[in-house]
Write a protein that holds these residues in place. Structure first.
Motif, PDB file in Angstrom:
ATOM      1  N   SER A 119       0.764  -1.548   0.487  1.00 30.30           N
ATOM      2  CA  SER A 119      -0.507  -0.366   0.326  1.00 30.30           C
ATOM      3  C   SER A 119       0.932   1.144   0.229  1.00 30.30           C
ATOM      4  CB  SER A 119      -1.132  -0.297   0.642  1.00 30.30           C
ATOM      5  OG  SER A 119      -2.210  -0.991   1.434  1.00 30.30           O
ATOM      6  N   ARG A 120       1.147   2.142  -0.911  1.00 33.42           N
ATOM      7  CA  ARG A 120       1.528   2.755  -1.203  1.00 33.42           C
ATOM      8  C   ARG A 120       0.768   4.109  -1.605  1.00 33.42           C
ATOM      9  NH1 ARG A 120       6.220   0.585  -4.635  1.00 33.42           N
ATOM     10  NH2 ARG A 120       4.353  -0.387  -6.560  1.00 33.42           N
ATOM     11  N   TYR A 121       1.143   5.631  -1.915  1.00 36.77           N
ATOM     12  CA  TYR A 121       1.021   6.475  -1.799  1.00 36.77           C
ATOM     13  C   TYR A 121       1.448   7.794  -1.541  1.00 36.77           C
ATOM     14  CZ  TYR A 121      -3.281   3.587   0.272  1.00 36.77           C
ATOM     15  OH  TYR A 121      -3.996   2.374   0.280  1.00 36.77           O
ATOM     16  N   LEU A 211      -6.313   6.263   5.772  1.00 34.65           N
ATOM     17  CA  LEU A 211      -5.027   5.236   5.328  1.00 34.65           C
ATOM     18  C   LEU A 211      -4.659   5.154   6.531  1.00 34.65           C
ATOM     19  CD1 LEU A 211      -2.720   7.357   2.631  1.00 34.65           C
ATOM     20  CD2 LEU A 211      -4.747   6.149   2.417  1.00 34.65           C
ATOM     21  N   GLN A 214      -6.075   0.837   7.999  1.00 39.79           N
ATOM     22  CA  GLN A 214      -5.491  -0.008   7.248  1.00 39.79           C
ATOM     23  C   GLN A 214      -4.325  -1.017   8.626  1.00 39.79           C
ATOM     24  OE1 GLN A 214      -3.641   0.907   3.611  1.00 39.79           O
ATOM     25  NE2 GLN A 214      -5.309   2.033   2.935  1.00 39.79           N
TER      26      GLN A 214
END
Length: 293
Positions: A119-121, A211, A214
């Motif tokens: 999971s990358r943002y 976020l 999560q």
């Protein structure tokens, strides 16, 4: 990981209320980073870069000043306050090389093992369309930014765009960037508008808390012998099982290895460092056989 990319161009000195936009943005970002750093690995960069960083290139981003990691609030605060003493750190050129800032983030994520960070943002905070003075490129600055975001999306990276000025309503660039980033708002504008301080704080709170949530979902190494025998402790305190999914924990639907925390238990995971212990008691054994979990 979540890399924050903050516009520090001259237009960010325009006041948002009684305070320049840049300072309002910094304070709001400091607050969410400090609150959610136990659950989110924050990184940080600014654009445009300083004269030292850009060299002969008159319009560039400086690259990541803080790489994503745990407890990054202090390092990000130091970067915002120019504690590192780069030449030209306090300069605010009238340029927004957003595409170069995104390129540098994309290069970082390109090297990151996706299996270790699925999971990358990116969180891009700006008050203007991309652009450089005396830009001779045949492709527009907006098109290049959209292309970088599209490449990030193909790498599985979602990009959130926060717009700090209603001036960006006059063009479609931020909307195009938001749509390419695979994380747009449901209705136009597709970027996240923040035209005053309360709205900015709320947008950042909603985005980052989403976020951080999560971290409230965990996966067990193996399925327990019985879901009714599972016991969970958080910092030594028993967490109740809650099939209604309001206050406690529950297995995800059709799964015996994935579970989610809810209510105040999830809040604690998001905002503080906690120790979670999961165990499964054996059923009473019949005869001389050994119990095996």
């Amino acid at each position: 990981p979540l890399v924050i990319s903050l516009d520090r161009s001259q237009s960010m000195m325009t006041k948002l209320g009684d305070v320049p936009r840049i300072f309002v943005a910094q304070q709001a970002l400091r607050a969410v980073v400090k609150t959610y750093q136990p659950a989110v690995f924050f990184g940080y960069e600014e654009f445009p870069g300083t004269r030292t960083q850009c060299g002969s290139a008159s319009c560039c981003a400086g690259g990541l000043e803080v790489f994503p990691g745990p407890n990054a609030a202090q390092a990000i605060d130091r970067a915002m306050r120019c504690d590192f003493g780069q030449a030209g750190c306090f300069d605010t050129p009238n340029e927004s090389p957003t595409f170069d800032a995104l390129r540098r983030i994309r290069e970082f994520y390109d090297l990151l093992d996706r299996s270790e960070a699925p999971s990358r943002y990116v969180l891009l905070v700006t008050d203007a369309d991309p652009g450089c003075l005396n830009d001779k490129a045949t492709t527009s600055a907006c098109d290049r930014a959209v292309a970088e975001i599209s490449t990030l999306a193909r790498l599985g990276v979602k990009t959130f765009i926060v717009g700090l000025s209603d001036a960006v309503k006059a063009t479609t660039c931020l909307d195009r960037m938001a749509l390419a980033g695979n994380a747009p708002r449901l209705l136009p504008p597709y970027y996240y508008p923040a035209y005053d301080e309360p709205q900015l704080k709320q947008q950042l709170q909603d985005l980052v808390s989403g976020l951080a949530g999560q971290a409230c979902r965990i996966t067990l190494r193996s399925a327990p012998p019985s879901v009714d025998k599972v016991n969970i402790l958080m910092d030594g305190k028993a967490v109740p099982r809650d099939p209604l999914r309001h206050e406690g924990w529950a297995f995800d639907q059709d799964s015996q290895v994935k579970l989610t925390f809810f209510g105040s238990w999830c809040d604690r995971i998001q905002t503080s460092s906690v120790e979670i212990d999961v165990s499964a008691a054996c059923s009473p054994c019949a005869g001389p056989l050994l119990c095996r979990p």
